[in-house]
Design an enzyme around this catalytic site. Structure first.
Site, mmCIF file in Angstrom:
data_model
loop_
_atom_site.group_PDB
_atom_site.id
_atom_site.type_symbol
_atom_site.label_atom_id
_atom_site.label_comp_id
_atom_site.label_asym_id
_atom_site.label_seq_id
_atom_site.Cartn_x
_atom_site.Cartn_y
_atom_site.Cartn_z
ATOM 1 N N ASP A 362 1.021 -1.073 -0.027
ATOM 2 C CA ASP A 362 -0.171 -0.197 -0.134
ATOM 3 C C ASP A 362 0.814 1.197 0.070
ATOM 4 O O ASP A 362 1.926 1.305 0.952
ATOM 5 C CB ASP A 362 -0.986 -0.003 1.355
ATOM 6 C CG ASP A 362 -1.846 1.284 1.261
ATOM 7 O OD1 ASP A 362 -2.370 1.632 0.085
ATOM 8 O OD2 ASP A 362 -2.128 1.761 2.029
ATOM 9 N N SER A 416 -1.122 -5.930 8.091
ATOM 10 C CA SER A 416 -0.612 -4.745 8.472
ATOM 11 C C SER A 416 -1.384 -3.627 8.484
ATOM 12 O O SER A 416 -0.983 -2.784 9.230
ATOM 13 C CB SER A 416 0.686 -4.615 7.611
ATOM 14 O OG SER A 416 -0.022 -4.267 6.228
ATOM 15 N N HIS A 465 -8.851 -22.120 -10.557
ATOM 16 C CA HIS A 465 -9.433 -23.311 -10.722
ATOM 17 C C HIS A 465 -9.600 -24.059 -11.639
ATOM 18 O O HIS A 465 -9.797 -25.060 -11.823
ATOM 19 C CB HIS A 465 -10.958 -23.322 -10.042
ATOM 20 C CG HIS A 465 -11.374 -24.554 -9.240
ATOM 21 N ND1 HIS A 465 -10.441 -25.587 -8.913
ATOM 22 C CD2 HIS A 465 -12.759 -24.831 -8.653
ATOM 23 C CE1 HIS A 465 -11.240 -26.415 -8.108
ATOM 24 N NE2 HIS A 465 -12.484 -25.987 -7.956
ATOM 25 N N ASP A 469 -6.654 -27.620 -8.405
ATOM 26 C CA ASP A 469 -7.785 -28.329 -7.734
ATOM 27 C C ASP A 469 -7.709 -28.009 -6.440
ATOM 28 O O ASP A 469 -6.744 -27.609 -5.654
ATOM 29 C CB ASP A 469 -8.046 -29.707 -7.904
ATOM 30 C CG ASP A 469 -6.576 -30.511 -7.391
ATOM 31 O OD1 ASP A 469 -6.244 -30.300 -6.474
ATOM 32 O OD2 ASP A 469 -6.023 -31.011 -8.395
#
Length: 495
Positions: A362, A416, A465, A469
């Site tokens: 960030d 954080s 996906h 799996d």
């Protein structure tokens, strides 16, 4: 006679070249007749020479006006946002002087001048969008300088602009000795991408070697600085504690002021925000599989407390992230499909040899994801070194393109800031990402059935996906958790 001489010189000045005019001056200065004239004529002649040299200087200072174009920054970038101008119309610039700072959807770069001259026109305002291949500024070059119609020089700063010193290495300005510059050139290393550990950010030979090791995967012995340093002494009692101790305390966090404009504001998306739109739109095409678990970090908390003073003695701040990243790399050795990428049509899968693990960060510019290269070859301390470098550059808004590209796996330390669980979004072309929650002291049952306080961290995984799996994601998470819950087991697999 003086008038004739002045007229002749004016004609020669208009017709002859600069070099020939200088020869004419030398011949006139040594004419034997000048010693026969009166002092009045000598004064007149001095005035003539002063006037001629003034005209000569004015002639040299004027040259062709060059359109200074924005060069190809790479990575398919076609437009950037002008963040700051370092010059204004009428300013005089020299080669390698900073012209402006621009921001693409990947990194901020500084444009530097290729010519000596005067800025005649700025083509863009601050926050305007500049196009690659279009003019940035017009520069009136000096007629004595060589004018070559080339694209501008792009400088990716690795340290604050005011700390730079003049150096001619592909337009970059860094502090380094000639020997260090030569070593960087021989190994095709841009000094702007190397963070100096010397005084005032000076780049040392060891910095070049460490940077080269990270690029090639070589393992270098510790530098003499690291070998000489001893662990910091234990904290002294309050009565004998040195005066410098209060400097370690963190200042209270500043509360952002609320923003209320009273009217709607519409503005175009630029820079990293525009890049996020593109990346998340691509991520929307990926079917995400989510998996969450919790990790007991009590042993890791104790281990870090022991090693933190050792790392600080070497000048490095040691957080938990180097352990999380190294444990992920050890797990990827057993599950290489999580360190892979698929093509756009999901027809081919590429297993990456390097573990370039990204860390969602960030910053004031928004969400950035720099990555630590070749984690599989780094120690926990070396990972901490690289994280310190990336965090320093991220705070200064100076992360380079090489730091922000090439990632193969990502961890997001959302804890954080706050929160325990998250639903991380995969960064294409990667296939997996993890989000780490905050560490909390919570009650849990011990081996004897008694309630004990433990340090718990929640982790949330997302996987593509289409190729991964649930069982694979679960087994990887279990192995990663085991490394962190029993950090001594990591020693057996460290390289």
């Amino acid at each position: 006679m003086a008038a004739v001489t002045r007229g002749s010189f004016s004609a020669l000045r208009r017709l002859l070249s600069q070099q020939y005019r200088r020869r004419c001056f030398r011949l006139q200065n040594f004419r034997p007749e000048r010693t026969l004239h009166t002092p009045l004529f000598t004064c007149d002649r001095n005035l003539q020479m002063f006037s001629s040299r003034t005209l000569h200087t004015a002639a040299v200072s004027r040259g062709p006006i060059v359109q200074f174009k924005l060069s190809d920054i790479g990575e398919g970038i076609m437009e950037v946002t002008v963040k700051e101008w370092y010059v204004k119309e009428g300013d005089k610039v020299s080669q390698f002087d900073s012209i402006c700072e621009v921001q693409s959807d990947k990194a901020s770069v500084t444009i530097t001048s290729r010519y000596d001259g005067v800025i005649k026109k700025l083509y863009y305002d601050v926050d305007a969008t500049a196009l690659v291949g279009k003019p940035l500024v017009d520069i009136e070059t000096e007629s004595g300088s060589e004018v070559i119609q080339e694209e501008d020089v792009v400088e990716t700063p690795a340290m604050a602009r005011e700390e730079h010193t003049h150096q001619e290495i592909k337009g970059h300005k860094t502090q380094a000795t000639p020997a260090v510059r030569r070593l960087a050139m021989e190994n095709n290393i841009k000094l702007s991408e190397v963070v100096g550990t010397g005084k005032d950010g000076r780049i040392l030979k060891e910095d070049i070697l460490n940077f080269l090791a990270k690029q090639t995967g070589a393992i270098l012995p510790p530098t003499p600085f690291q070998e000489i340093q001893t662990p910091a002494p234990a904290p002294a009692p309050a009565a004998t504690r040195p005066m410098s101790t209060p400097a370690v305390t963190k200042p209270p966090p500043t509360t952002p002021k609320p923003v209320f404009t009273g009217k709607d504001v519409t503005e175009p998306l630029k820079g990293f925000h525009k890049a996020m739109v593109k990346t998340m739109s691509a991520a929307l095409k990926i079917p995400h599989f989510g998996y969450c678990d919790e990790v007991d970090l009590s042993r890791l908390v104790a281990l870090r407390a022991e090693l933190r003073s050792v790392a600080e003695g070497r000048g490095i701040k040691l957080s938990y992230m180097p352990f999380f990243i190294k444990a992920a790399s050890l797990g990827l050795l057993h599950f290489p499909i999580l360190n892979a990428s698929v093509d756009e049509g999901c027809q081919n899968i590429t297993y990456k040899a390097s573990h370039n693990i990204g860390l969602a960060m960030d910053t004031n510019q928004g969400l950035l994801v720099p990555n630590v290269k070749n984690v599989q070859l780094l120690s926990v301390f070396e990972i901490a070194q690289e994280l310190n470098r990336l965090q320093a550059l991220g705070s200064a808004g100076q992360l380079g393109t090489s730091d922000l590209t090439g990632g193969t796996f990502t961890l997001s330390n959302i804890g954080s800031i706050g929160g325990t669980y998250a639903k991380p979004v995969i960064l294409p072309p990667e296939v997996a990402i993890g989000a780490l929650g905050k560490i909390q002291v919570l009650p849990r049952f011990g081996a004897g059935g008694q309630v004990i306080p433990v340090h718990i961290m929640k982790v949330s995984w997302s996987a593509d996906h289409r190729i991964i799996d649930g069982a694979t994601m679960c087994r990887f998470s279990n192995l990663w958790r085991e490394y962190l819950e029993n950090p001594a087991s990591m020693v057996l697999d460290l390289k």
